[in-house]
Design an enzyme around this catalytic site. Structure first.
Site, PDB file in Angstrom:
ATOM      1  N   HIS A 166       0.812  -1.217   0.000  1.00 13.60           N
ATOM      2  CA  HIS A 166       0.000   0.000   0.000  1.00 13.60           C
ATOM      3  C   HIS A 166       0.843   1.263   0.000  1.00 13.60           C
ATOM      4  O   HIS A 166       0.324   2.351  -0.202  1.00 13.60           O
ATOM      5  CB  HIS A 166      -0.967   0.015   1.186  1.00 13.60           C
TER       6      HIS A 166
ATOM      7  N   HIS B 156       7.154   7.033   4.940  1.00 11.04           N
ATOM      8  CA  HIS B 156       6.516   6.471   3.751  1.00 11.04           C
ATOM      9  C   HIS B 156       5.868   7.588   2.951  1.00 11.04           C
ATOM     10  O   HIS B 156       5.800   8.734   3.411  1.00 11.04           O
ATOM     11  CB  HIS B 156       5.473   5.410   4.144  1.00 11.04           C
TER      12      HIS B 156
ATOM     13  N   HIS C  19       2.693   8.996   0.052  1.00  9.75           N
ATOM     14  CA  HIS C  19       1.346   8.883  -0.527  1.00  9.75           C
ATOM     15  C   HIS C  19       1.349   9.648  -1.850  1.00  9.75           C
ATOM     16  O   HIS C  19       1.947  10.716  -1.958  1.00  9.75           O
ATOM     17  CB  HIS C  19       0.295   9.470   0.420  1.00  9.75           C
TER      18      HIS C  19
ATOM     19  N   GLU D 287      -2.256  13.779   1.052  1.00  9.89           N
ATOM     20  CA  GLU D 287      -3.388  13.524   1.948  1.00  9.89           C
ATOM     21  C   GLU D 287      -3.884  14.842   2.542  1.00  9.89           C
ATOM     22  O   GLU D 287      -5.070  15.152   2.466  1.00  9.89           O
ATOM     23  CB  GLU D 287      -2.970  12.543   3.038  1.00  9.89           C
TER      24      GLU D 287
ATOM     25  N   HIS E  59       5.320  11.158   4.980  1.00  6.37           N
ATOM     26  CA  HIS E  59       5.021  11.064   6.405  1.00  6.37           C
ATOM     27  C   HIS E  59       6.210  10.444   7.124  1.00  6.37           C
ATOM     28  O   HIS E  59       6.678   9.364   6.736  1.00  6.37           O
ATOM     29  CB  HIS E  59       3.775  10.205   6.657  1.00  6.37           C
TER      30      HIS E  59
ATOM     31  N   THR F 256      -3.956   7.707   9.071  1.00  3.82           N
ATOM     32  CA  THR F 256      -4.814   7.915   7.896  1.00  3.82           C
ATOM     33  C   THR F 256      -5.179   6.594   7.230  1.00  3.82           C
ATOM     34  O   THR F 256      -5.736   6.588   6.133  1.00  3.82           O
ATOM     35  CB  THR F 256      -4.121   8.830   6.866  1.00  3.82           C
TER      36      THR F 256
END
Length: 328
Positions: free
Chosen positions: A75, A100, A102, A113, A126, A208
């Site tokens: 993910h 990581h 997003h 995000e 993040h 999140t």
């Protein structure tokens, strides 16, 4: 944002992107809580807090000599961080666990995000920390109020390649499939942050991703970092969310903004206003320049007209005087 440490795995829905997020509370009740993340930060309603100390990253420029583990967990792409890295300027000592990213779908520049004034950026980093003074592990801290502290760094596309992010992105081809792992030589993690850390937003929120524990002290920096379009394409096109073939692209792994409800977002600075993109600033500059040119031209023509009128009056006076002299 997820936390993967030890036996605990806090993860995204296997359905890419926003799809399926409405169903999270069915299996994970806290995902339906009233203090969820991410949020849309509205700069006209944040509260300036002059007592917010600056975030102080310790050890991030020298993460040691041991290689760092880079993993595709299905993910996101996640880099494990050594416990020698920690944050100052927070209520407790928060020790680093992992970082990581997003991002959105191929070709999109909206994958962050958090948003500022409803504007998303191309991606978001993040950096996850836990309260190591109070708890023995990130998994224990993740279930406690303010047990975690996460730095949110908004990423936009710029003209040049970012060498710090290349330390991660250049290895993505080695971890194409879910659960693939590779080792990355240590590098200055501080280079992934904005150069200036004084301007940030602070609020209480959540993970999140499920189980969405409302245990995160969020710091979202106002300053952005830039990566090149080629680097963004690596992030959007390289990874798969599955182990088997054909691969399922790992894209749109962001959660949509959640209601702020009764929470207050604090700001460490007072000059909070709409953030203009490079294109908007360029357009604004061109508009101002055009306005100045028009004004200069108007002044020039008015001055020219006045000068002509004065010359005409002077000739009239000379002609009248000459005529009077002749008649005399």
């Amino acid at each position: 944002m997820g936390v993967t440490t030890g036996h605990m795995k806090l993860h995204c829905s296997q359905t890419p992107g926003p799809h399926g997020q409405d169903h999270w509370p069915t299996s994970y009740p806290e995902c339906g809580g009233n203090a969820q993340s991410p949020i849309d930060i509205r700069t006209d309603s944040v509260m300036f807090d002059p007592d917010l100390p600056a975030v102080q990253p310790h050890g991030y420029d020298q993460p040691g000599i041991e290689p760092l583990e880079l993993r595709n967990n299905g993910h996101t792409v996640q880099l494990s961080l050594p416990p020698t890295l920690h944050l100052g300027g927070l209520p407790q000592k928060y020790t680093a666990a992992q970082l990581h990213l997003h991002w959105g779908q191929k070709g999109s520049q909206e994958g962050s995000e958090h948003q500022i004034n409803s504007e998303a950026t191309a991606a978001e980093l993040h950096v996850v920390h836990y309260d190591s003074e109070s708890y023995g592990s990130p998994s224990e801290a993740a279930q406690k109020p303010q047990g975690l502290a996460v730095l949110g760094i908004l990423i936009e596309v710029g003209e040049t390649e970012n060498p710090a992010y290349e330390h991660i992105l250049s290895h993505l081809h080695k971890i194409r499939h879910k659960d693939d792992v590779t080792l990355v030589p240590p590098f200055s993690v501080r280079g992934l942050f904005p150069q200036q850390l004084e301007q940030f937003f602070r609020y209480n929120g959540s993970l999140t991703t499920p189980p969405c524990y409302q245990s995160v002290l969020w710091t979202v920096f106002n300053r952005r970092v830039q990566i090149s379009m080629g680097q963004l394409e690596k992030l959007q096109e390289t990874l798969s969310s599955t182990e088997e073939e054909p691969p399922e692209p790992l894209i749109r792994n962001y959660r949509v903004p959640q209601p702020l409800n009764q929470r207050t977002v604090f700001a460490s600075f007072t000059q909070v206003g709409p953030l203009y993109t490079t294109g908007e600033m360029l357009g604004l500059g061109v508009g101002i320049l055009a306005g100045c040119l028009c004004l200069l031209l108007a002044v020039y023509f008015i001055a020219r007209k006045i000068r002509k009128k004065r010359l005409g009056n002077r000739k009239s006076v000379v002609f009248t005087s000459a005529r009077a002299a002749t008649e005399a």
